[in-house]
Write an enzyme that holds these catalytic residues in place. Structure first.
Site, mmCIF file in Angstrom:
data_model
loop_
_atom_site.group_PDB
_atom_site.id
_atom_site.type_symbol
_atom_site.label_atom_id
_atom_site.label_comp_id
_atom_site.label_asym_id
_atom_site.label_seq_id
_atom_site.Cartn_x
_atom_site.Cartn_y
_atom_site.Cartn_z
ATOM 1 N N VAL A 236 6.180 2.105 -2.831
ATOM 2 C CA VAL A 236 5.553 1.467 -3.984
ATOM 3 C C VAL A 236 5.731 2.241 -5.288
ATOM 4 O O VAL A 236 5.476 1.710 -6.358
ATOM 5 C CB VAL A 236 4.036 1.249 -3.775
ATOM 6 C CG1 VAL A 236 3.790 0.266 -2.661
ATOM 7 C CG2 VAL A 236 3.319 2.562 -3.514
ATOM 8 N N SER B 148 0.838 -1.191 0.000
ATOM 9 C CA SER B 148 0.000 0.000 0.000
ATOM 10 C C SER B 148 0.869 1.236 0.000
ATOM 11 O O SER B 148 1.983 1.231 0.522
ATOM 12 C CB SER B 148 -0.910 -0.001 1.226
ATOM 13 O OG SER B 148 -0.381 0.846 2.228
ATOM 14 N N LYS B 149 0.328 2.289 -0.606
ATOM 15 C CA LYS B 149 1.171 3.473 -0.717
ATOM 16 C C LYS B 149 1.361 4.180 0.617
ATOM 17 O O LYS B 149 2.257 4.987 0.764
ATOM 18 C CB LYS B 149 0.658 4.421 -1.808
ATOM 19 C CG LYS B 149 -0.725 4.927 -1.642
ATOM 20 C CD LYS B 149 -1.057 5.838 -2.831
ATOM 21 C CE LYS B 149 -2.542 6.114 -2.893
ATOM 22 N NZ LYS B 149 -2.996 6.599 -4.169
ATOM 23 N N ARG B 150 0.523 3.854 1.583
ATOM 24 C CA ARG B 150 0.711 4.467 2.895
ATOM 25 C C ARG B 150 1.837 3.784 3.663
ATOM 26 O O ARG B 150 2.602 4.417 4.359
ATOM 27 C CB ARG B 150 -0.588 4.410 3.704
ATOM 28 C CG ARG B 150 -1.482 5.610 3.477
ATOM 29 C CD ARG B 150 -2.871 5.394 4.033
ATOM 30 N NE ARG B 150 -3.608 4.401 3.255
ATOM 31 C CZ ARG B 150 -3.871 3.160 3.668
ATOM 32 N NH1 ARG B 150 -3.483 2.762 4.849
ATOM 33 N NH2 ARG B 150 -4.542 2.324 2.901
ATOM 34 N N ARG B 151 1.941 2.478 3.485
ATOM 35 C CA ARG B 151 2.878 1.692 4.282
ATOM 36 C C ARG B 151 4.202 1.443 3.591
ATOM 37 O O ARG B 151 5.248 1.422 4.198
ATOM 38 C CB ARG B 151 2.248 0.322 4.541
ATOM 39 C CG ARG B 151 1.667 0.096 5.875
ATOM 40 C CD ARG B 151 1.353 -1.377 6.060
ATOM 41 N NE ARG B 151 0.783 -2.010 4.891
ATOM 42 C CZ ARG B 151 -0.502 -2.331 4.775
ATOM 43 N NH1 ARG B 151 -1.327 -2.074 5.756
ATOM 44 N NH2 ARG B 151 -0.956 -2.922 3.689
#
Ligand code: GLU
Length: 457
Positions: free
Chosen positions: A240, A234-237
């Protein structure tokens, strides 16, 4: 056989994701292998979230991984928003054929009838003969909808669990699920390769295609990509953005090779394989349905291998964007072969060679503390004394340090550490004596002197 026509259909709503790159590459491989076409379709109907720079980012990222608009297999980019008239036409056709109907139910009214916000649509407007409102597709009540997926096999969706889904809003604007099917049909798509998260859309599209007079495509839903904790990337974690890897100095060849292995493999135990060799081996049937682990460490190891495989000259060229433009290229060339076997990503080049160009090295405190604690100050002093006279070549420089070390009961490795940190600032770097040769006598002497005065405080 009909021409294979695949498409890559990103929504330009953020940085281009490594998962998107994998989907694009799988499509590209199939197009290239079969002499087919690869269509780039920008799905830009979500006007609020789209930005032109994201589209540019997609195009530039694709071309970085070798999917370039100049290749004869490449078609597009098409913009989904430009096809809105066709989407509206399709809605009208479905309405006219009784395959879709108008609905004016508000969410509140529906909830009041079904008693829950989680229940699906109850078909209230199916036979009311309304002439305006949102448009719903009439789904079958019984039986199953089958998505025959090359990767997942026969996936069944019971029709009684499938709502009469909305295909156009009450203002007439078509919904994504419809637009996607209409574009695929208009663009003659034969194979839909995309992320697993679209499998539930496939159930709807499997119904829409025949309703629109077309035979559904070959479906292939690619496995989800997960991180070390087995969570979906995920782009939050996670890191990417393909751009982040590019900026760090990953080579596109390595990236492409690694991404191709996320769910597919050429078979055998060979993993490092150039694109040209992978393409003929690529097979949808061999794609795994289990989630694929994006292992950055492995990618890094791949990258290191690819860096070592570069012709020296190419390696030097690829390093240039990571070097200060003020730095002398010829001096860099002298140490480039030493660095090529040591770095894993191109951006690391800076810390390996900066000592040659900076007035004084960038000191890494931990390296300094360790090196200076384990070797007496006298090593530096004695070495310094003899540097004026020694013949300035790696062999002599090494021999001399060996002797100085021996006089203090130290092996070469231990004796090297303080010299290395004094001239380079760090414990890890290029081979010491070759580095001293390039740095030159005068600067070496200056740095050891400076280190000594630092030590003596
Ligand atoms: N636009 C969708 C996405 O970016 C892709 C849909 C598809 O490939 O059918 O996820």
């Amino acid at each position: 056989m009909t021409e294979v026509r695949v498409r890559f259909a990103p929504s330009p709503t953020g940085y281009f994701h490594v998962g998107g790159a994998r989907t694009a590459l799988f499509n590209w491989a199939l197009a290239e292998q079969t002499g087919g076409r690869f269509i780039l379709r920008i799905e830009d109907t979500d006007a609020a979230r789209n930005r032109p720079e994201w589209t540019e980012g997609i195009i530039s990222a694709l071309s970085w991984i070798g999917i370039s608009g100049t290749h004869p297999a490449f078609e597009g980019p098409y913009f989904q928003s430009a096809f809105e008239p066709q989407h509206r036409e399709a809605v009208a056709k479905l309405l006219a054929g009784g395959l879709a109907y108008y609905c004016d139910c508000t969410r509140e009214a529906l909830e009041a009838r079904t008693g829950s916000e989680h229940k699906g649509y109850d078909g209230h407007c199916r036979d009311r003969g309304l002439t305006s409102g949102a448009v719903r597709f009439r789904t079958p009540d019984e039986g199953v909808t089958v998505v025959d997926d090359v990767i997942r096999g026969r996936v069944e969706f019971p029709n009684n669990a499938q709502d009469d889904f909305v295909i156009a809003r009450s203002d007439g604007s078509p919904l994504y699920v419809l637009a996607n099917a209409v574009d695929d049909i208009t663009q003659g798509i034969t194979h839909v390769l995309r992320g697993e998260e679209h499998l539930s859309n496939a159930a709807k599209q499997q119904l829409l295609w025949p309703a629109l007079g077309a035979t559904p495509p070959v479906w292939a839903h690619l496995p989800v990509i997960v991180n070390e904790q087995r969570k979906k990337l995920s782009k939050r974690r996670d890191k990417v953005a393909l751009e982040a890897y590019r900026a760090e100095g990953y080579l596109p060849e390595a990236m492409v090779n690694y991404l191709m292995l996320l769910g597919w493999g050429p078979g055998g135990d060979r993993e490092i394989m150039p694109w040209s060799e992978m393409v003929p081996l690529f097979k949808l049937e061999n794609i795994n349905s289990a989630s694929a682990f994006f292992d950055e460490k492995k990618l890094r190891a791949f990258n290191a291998e690819y860096i070592r495989m570069l012709p020296l000259e190419t390696f030097e060229e690829r390093c240039l964007p990571f070097l200060d433009p003020e730095w002398d290229v010829e001096t860099f060339s002298r140490v480039a072969p030493l660095a090529q076997t040591r770095i894993s990503v191109l951006s690391e080049i800076t810390q390996y060679v900066d000592f040659l160009f900076l007035k004084e090295p960038v000191f890494d405190q931990a390296s300094w503390d360790k090196a200076m604690k384990n070797a007496p100050v006298e090593i530096l002093g004695d070495y310094l004394e003899r540097l004026e006279a020694v013949s300035w070549d790696p062999e002599s420089l090494k021999q001399m340090l060996e002797e100085v070390g021996a006089a203090h009961g130290l092996k070469l490795a231990k004796a090297q550490a303080p010299v290395r940190v004094a001239v380079m600032g760090r414990a890890v770097g290029l081979p010491l004596f070759e580095s001293l040769e390039v740095l030159g006598r005068e600067r070496t002497i200056d740095r050891i002197r400076a280190a000594l005065s630092r030590l003596r405080g």
